[in-house]
Design a protein around this motif. Structure first.
Motif, PDB file in Angstrom:
ATOM      1  N   TYR A   1      -1.210   0.652  32.969  1.00 33.90           N
ATOM      2  CA  TYR A   1      -0.048   0.690  33.410  1.00 33.90           C
ATOM      3  C   TYR A   1       0.597   1.944  33.785  1.00 33.90           C
ATOM      4  N   ASN A   2       0.522   2.966  33.026  1.00 27.54           N
ATOM      5  CA  ASN A   2       0.775   4.248  33.575  1.00 27.54           C
ATOM      6  C   ASN A   2      -0.015   4.839  34.614  1.00 27.54           C
ATOM      7  N   GLU A   3      -1.274   4.558  34.417  1.00 22.30           N
ATOM      8  CA  GLU A   3      -2.059   5.181  35.512  1.00 22.30           C
ATOM      9  C   GLU A   3      -1.607   4.501  36.943  1.00 22.30           C
ATOM     10  N   MET A   4      -1.582   3.325  36.930  1.00 18.44           N
ATOM     11  CA  MET A   4      -1.176   2.759  38.101  1.00 18.44           C
ATOM     12  C   MET A   4       0.354   2.916  38.622  1.00 18.44           C
ATOM     13  N   ASN A   5       1.177   3.212  37.560  1.00 18.31           N
ATOM     14  CA  ASN A   5       2.595   3.475  38.120  1.00 18.31           C
ATOM     15  C   ASN A   5       2.550   4.856  38.589  1.00 18.31           C
ATOM     16  N   ASP A   6       1.760   5.784  38.142  1.00 20.24           N
ATOM     17  CA  ASP A   6       1.812   7.158  38.717  1.00 20.24           C
ATOM     18  C   ASP A   6       1.122   7.353  40.132  1.00 20.24           C
TER      19      ASP A   6
ATOM     20  N   GLY B   1      -1.469  -1.229  24.974  1.00 21.99           N
ATOM     21  CA  GLY B   1      -2.262  -1.154  25.848  1.00 21.99           C
ATOM     22  C   GLY B   1      -1.345  -0.670  27.139  1.00 21.99           C
ATOM     23  N   ILE B   2      -0.976   0.565  27.128  1.00 24.78           N
ATOM     24  CA  ILE B   2       0.086   0.961  28.312  1.00 24.78           C
ATOM     25  C   ILE B   2      -0.800   1.748  29.145  1.00 24.78           C
ATOM     26  N   GLY B   3      -1.878   2.362  28.812  1.00 26.88           N
ATOM     27  CA  GLY B   3      -2.515   3.211  29.619  1.00 26.88           C
ATOM     28  C   GLY B   3      -2.767   2.807  30.827  1.00 26.88           C
TER      29      GLY B   3
END
Ligand code: SF4
Ligand code: SF4
Length: 250
Positions: free
Chosen positions: A163-168, A159-161
């Motif tokens: 997190y990556n979107e927000m981190n970007d 379920g990392i997707g």
């Protein structure tokens, strides 16, 4: 995740989405939960949102009780560090015999291990180019007889997707600061940064519920959307920080 993960990163191999690695972290491993002790776990804005909701806390209370905020040496921006418990130096969310008590809402770094994501941006290109390195912590048995995964399968499974979107989006702030050559923020700017990125409940109160004139400059549709969706509010808050501090974005 780790005490100083950069020490254990294998930089000899960059993994893209279809590349594979072998790993299995299961409760029967001798090392189970060893990695939840004595670690420097930096929390990103979306980590904070997920955990404070999990705990049923206001973001300001969560930040006060569970974290330390300091200015990062490299970034010159405020960073949030999860406070370890005293004595055993374990993560506050680790419970003996149970493991991680916030598992469904654990931070992105805990999900991504044994990978670490590298996101590259440039001013002449839209979006992010990303790849992953493997981190091999000493004592981690997960690599022994591990299941084979592609990076894409791991991202989906853990379920990392989101997190990556927000981190970007968070990374856009650092990029704007770097491109403008601003070395550090003053105290007022740090307050703005903390409010928009880390204290989501405080930002809601300031921007949506308080007498802020800034709200009147925004369209009704946007106000409606960010009033009803806390993740949308956090996206907005991070872009508000970028615009307010660096005059970048709409
Ligand atoms: S296998 Fe690695 S990640 Fe899993 S519990 Fe053991 S040390 Fe932690
Ligand atoms: S949040 Fe959970 S998985 Fe991450 S260090 Fe703490 S106990 Fe371990």
């Amino acid at each position: 995740m780790s005490k100083g993960p950069e020490v254990y990163i294998d930089q000899s191999r960059q993994l893209r989405e279809e590349d594979t690695f072998c790993f299995s972290c299961t409760p029967d491993r001798n090392c189970f939960t060893d990695c939840c002790y004595d670690l420097n776990l930096l929390l990103m804005p979306y980590d904070i949102l997920r955990i404070k909701n999990r705990l049923g806390m206001k973001s300001s209370d969560f930040l006060k009780d569970y974290t330390k905020i300091y200015v990062g040496q490299n970034s010159g921006l405020p960073v949030v560090l999860l406070k370890m418990k005293e004595f055993y130096r374990n993560c506050p969310f680790l419970e003996k015999g149970k493991g991680c008590t916030i598992y469904e809402d654990r931070p992105g770094a805990c999900r991504t291990y044994p990978l670490v994501r590298m996101a590259c941006r440039s001013s002449d290109r839209e979006g992010v180019d990303d790849f992953y390195y493997i981190i091999k912590e000493p004592g981690c048995e997960g690599f022994e007889n591990g299941k084979r995964w592609t990076v894409r399968e791991w991202i989906d499974n853990q379920g990392i997707g989101p997190y990556n979107e927000m981190n970007d989006i968070f990374g856009e702030i650092l990029q704007a600061k770097t491109e403008l050559g601003i070395p550090y923020l003053n105290a007022d700017q740090i307050d703005i940064f903390d409010l928009g990125c880390y204290d989501i409940d405080g930002f809601r109160q300031y921007f949506l519920e308080g007498p802020s004139l800034e709200r009147c400059m925004e369209s009704e549709e946007v106000i409606e959307a960010i009033s009803q969706d806390e993740v949308a509010l956090l996206r907005y808050g991070m872009r508000w920080v970028k615009k307010k501090l660096f005059q970048v974005g709409s």
